[in-house]
Design an enzyme around this catalytic site. Structure first.
Site, short mmCIF file in Angstrom:
data_model
loop_
_atom_site.label_atom_id
_atom_site.label_comp_id
_atom_site.label_asym_id
_atom_site.label_seq_id
_atom_site.Cartn_x
_atom_site.Cartn_y
_atom_site.Cartn_z
N PRO A 165 65.25 61.96 41.27
CG PRO A 165 67.29 60.90 41.29
CD PRO A 165 66.53 62.10 42.02
CB CYS A 179 59.33 67.41 40.98
SG CYS A 179 59.40 66.42 39.50
CG HIS A 222 61.03 71.34 38.96
ND1 HIS A 222 61.99 71.03 39.66
CD2 HIS A 222 60.42 70.31 38.25
CE1 HIS A 222 62.06 69.59 39.50
NE2 HIS A 222 61.37 69.28 38.78
CD GLU A 238 62.23 73.79 41.91
OE1 GLU A 238 61.00 73.98 42.41
OE2 GLU A 238 62.74 72.66 41.77
#
Length: 762
Positions: free
Chosen positions: A77, A104, A198, A200
């Site tokens: 974040p 990210c 992402h 994953e």
């Protein structure tokens, strides 16, 4: 994308793939994101050995010490500039060294590190699945187009601020076919990739394929990666069940590849090109060298010591990062090392060629100095020439790394530069190769370079293969005096010790215990009496009286226009008086002492002490030709330079030089020029030196010894010297001029009083 087309791409088979050899120590930086677990899972399932560290729970030095094979920066974040912890510093350090992959926020960190702007992407995307277009290279090799990938971000790197060194590798296509928000970037030179989405996520297709592609990347640059991939493919194609062990394996292969790329790049730099090095060598500017074999055989210990300077190793990580090479080298030399081995590999051993250059410089002027070894992964004549120019006397050649044709070529080239190499072997096959080569110094590495296990018996078992005139060294695992005794029993001639000495609190004491079995503090030599110099001598009578009183040095001023300058006839009479009083007797030092290095100033003080009384001619800012003429004319034993003469003059004057300095003046402790520095407040000013400044000067370098002058007289010489406390031992003599005068003339009584007082100090 409609709900009917949503597909769960999560791993349904939890069995991991076989371990990927090139991903044996991957480090994943966790930016406090729940997706970090998924990234970890995918990496492990694809064969990586992964260790996770949160972005504020490890320092950059600790991370470097872990010696990762790859680096992955997780999602997280916030903004990369404020919330990524160590991530950006890690990218900066490992860029060009190992493969790096950012997910990210990890990609945003890459974008930010290289100068791009990371800002609002135009919409908030949390859980949005979009079709991905990509360039089919790197992480996307072999993957289909329009892959569904899941995005969780509101920030992204912008097209308009895309750094010059990065290229866009994937994007979400707009309806008009143009490129939308940047979804992937790749460094144009370094093995660095990032993805904004992402892989994953369970809703991202072929995410494991992306991680799989990354895990098989090697080296710090794309060029290096391509070379290593081709080499691996060729090796796999040619491998047979009965094939011999490859010449370069595991960590050696990785280091070799990295050094090869670094050397290739260095060769392109102006002033460092092969032609530049050869031109410099042709000018004979390489420092003087000594014979490795002779120095090893002339050891103060039964088993010669090669003491190593290294700050880290692949097996132990970083363990001595703060030690500076020249200071450590001086300790090794004065403690009795025959060779100083300097690791010059920067990534795994934290060394450099500048370390070697500084080590050679600190040994300047040191009688019986150790030989200097460049310990490096040598595979090119360029590295050998670079070592010679930096001051190396020898280089390391590792048989395991080199095919015989290349090994022989490098060995012969080293010999052509006057350097007998240290040839490293590990088993009977390699020992046979070294013997066939004709190596005069062979080192057996007791550490298996594939498993890093140490077997101290390795060297002894190979001893029977070695010709009697070949010097045999044990290269690893020596830590105690008993280890040294075992080596001696097995017929080993020398040992190389690195980590154990580097970790020791007192390197000098450790060497004494290791090599000689002596414990306790190093005994101090008895302090020698102060040398006494009576300067400003203006008559043969005063010279004779000074010598009779016990003076060691008689100085006369050769500076025209000064009040103490003597004329030609007086100078001749003073010279005759001094030389008629010369000491006779042997000036030989013990054979044991001749096997150890001595500090330049220490040996010169001893020479002066043994040869007195000596005649000193004092000059100040006069032409060199005049100095040389008068030295010859008056048979001066020592020349004293009292002005701003260049330090190099000392090497052009055929007798020892005493040079005047003020405390703090540059050049005072430079070895190889003046025999003794003289600390003085001014030319015959009669002003005492500031003793605190003298203390500070002596504390800078524990081997520097000085003559003390300025304001000394019979009544204060004892107090002045003793006020220096323990540092007074480094004052080898005192110099007086106005302090033994009355009415502007020398007082024979004061001369006697001064000599008596000075000699009473010790």
């Amino acid at each position: 994308m409609s709900s009917s087309s949503v597909v769960d791409h999560s791993p349904h088979d939890s069995a991991p793939s076989p371990l990927v050899p090139t991903a044996s120590n991957l480090i994943l930086i966790d930016n406090y994101d729940s997706f970090t677990w998924n990234v970890y899972q995918y990496l492990v399932l694809e064969g990586a050995k992964v260790t996770v560290f949160r972005n504020d729970q490890i320092t950059i030095d600790e991370l470097i010490a872990k010696n990762p094979t790859q680096l992955v920066i997780s999602p997280g974040p916030g903004h990369p500039g404020t919330d990524s912890g160590i991530s950006r510093d890690a990218i900066r350090h490992f860029a060009g060294k190992i493969p790096i992959f950012g997910v990210c926020m990890g990609q945003q960190c890459i974008f930010d590190v290289y100068g791009g702007d990371v800002c609002f992407a135009g919409e908030i995307l949390h859980g949005k699945t979009s079709p991905l277009r990509h360039d089919g290279k790197g992480a996307y090799a072999g993957l289909s187009q329009d892959l569904p990938v899941t995005r969780y971000h509101s920030l992204a790197g912008t097209h308009v601020t895309l750094p010059e060194c990065l290229e866009v590798t994937s994007w979400i296509a707009k309806e008009d076919g143009s490129k939308g928000v940047i979804m992937g970037v790749r460094h144009k030179e370094y093995t660095i990739e990032g993805v904004q989405f992402h892989p994953e996520s369970i809703l991202s297709a072929e995410g494991r394929g992306m991680f799989r592609n990354f895990l098989h990347m090697q080296g710090g640059t794309w060029a290096e990666n391509e070379r290593l991939q081709k080499a691996a493919q060729a090796q796999a194609a040619n491998t047979k069940s009965d094939a011999p062990t490859p010449k370069k394996s595991n960590i050696l292969q990785k280091i070799y590849a990295h050094r090869k790329a670094a050397v290739d790049a260095q060769k392109q730099i102006p002033s460092l090109r092969p032609s530049d090095l050869q031109a410099a060598y042709n000018l004979s500017i390489a420092p003087p060298q000594i014979s490795l074999v002779d120095r090893l055989r002339n050891s103060p210990f039964d088993v010669a010591l090669c003491a190593e300077i290294k700050r880290a190793s692949p097996s132990k990580g970083v363990f001595a990062l703060d030690i500076d090479a020249p200071s450590q080298a001086r300790k090794y030399a004065l403690a009795g090392a025959s060779v100083i081995s300097v690791l010059t590999e920067p990534e795994w051993f934290k060394g450099s060629i500048d370390d070697l250059r500084a080590v050679r410089q600190v040994l300047n002027g040191m009688p019986n100095r150790p030989a200097v070894l460049r310990k490096e992964f040598i595979f090119d004549e360029y590295q050998i020439l670079e070592a010679r120019l930096a001051g190396a006397d020898t280089v390391l050649l590792i048989v395991k790394m080199l095919e015989y044709e290349l090994l022989e070529r490098l060995y012969k080239y080293s010999l052509s530069l006057g350097m007998e190499p240290l040839v490293e072997v590990q088993n009977t096959e390699e020992m046979a190769t070294a013997i066939k080569l004709g190596a005069k110094v062979i080192g057996v590495n007791n550490r298996n370079l594939e498993s890093f296990e140490v077997d101290l018996g390795t060297t002894g078992r190979l001893r029977s293969m070695v010709p009697s005139d070949t010097f045999l060294c044990a290269l690893s695992g020596i830590n105690t005096h008993q280890d040294v005794l075992d080596c001696k029993r097995d017929g080993v001639n020398g040992i190389l010790v690195g980590e154990a000495i580097m970790r020791a609190p007192d390197a000098t004491q450790f060497i004494r215990e290791l090599c000689a079995g002596l414990t306790g503090p190093v005994p101090k030599s008895a302090a020698e009496p102060l040398l006494v110099k009576i300067c400003g001598t203006r008559s043969a009578e005063a010279a004779a009286e000074a010598i009779k009183a016990g003076a060691d040095l008689v100085g006369m001023i050769m500076v025209p226009g000064t009040k103490r300058c003597v004329d030609h006839e007086t100078a001749l009479s003073i010279s005759q008086a001094v030389h008629m009083s010369k000491k006779t007797g042997s000036t030989e030092v013990s054979s044991q002492a001749s096997k150890s290095a001595r500090d330049f100033f220490n040996i010169n003080a001893e020479i002066i002490r043994k040869r007195g009384p000596l005649l000193v001619g004092v000059f100040m800012n006069q032409p060199l030709e005049e100095v040389l003429e008068k030295q010859h004319l008056y048979d001066l034993d020592i020349v004293q330079l009292h002005g701003d003469e260049p330090l190099e003059w000392a090497n052009l004057i055929p007798v020892p030089v005493v040079r005047k300095f003020k405390p703090g003046q540059v050049g005072l402790a430079t070895r190889g020029y003046h025999a003794v520095p003289l600390l003085d407040s001014g030319a015959g000013s009669g002003t005492l030196l500031d003793l605190e400044s003298v203390k500070k000067e002596l504390e800078k370098d524990e081997q520097v010894t000085v003559l003390l002058a300025g304001g000394l007289e019979p009544s204060n010489v004892v107090e002045t010297v003793k006020s220096l406390g323990p540092l007074s031992e480094r004052v080898i003599g005192v110099d007086v001029s106005s302090g033994v005068e009355e009415g502007g003339k020398q007082s024979l009584e004061k001369i006697r009083e001064f000599v008596k007082a000075a000699k009473s100090v010790r």
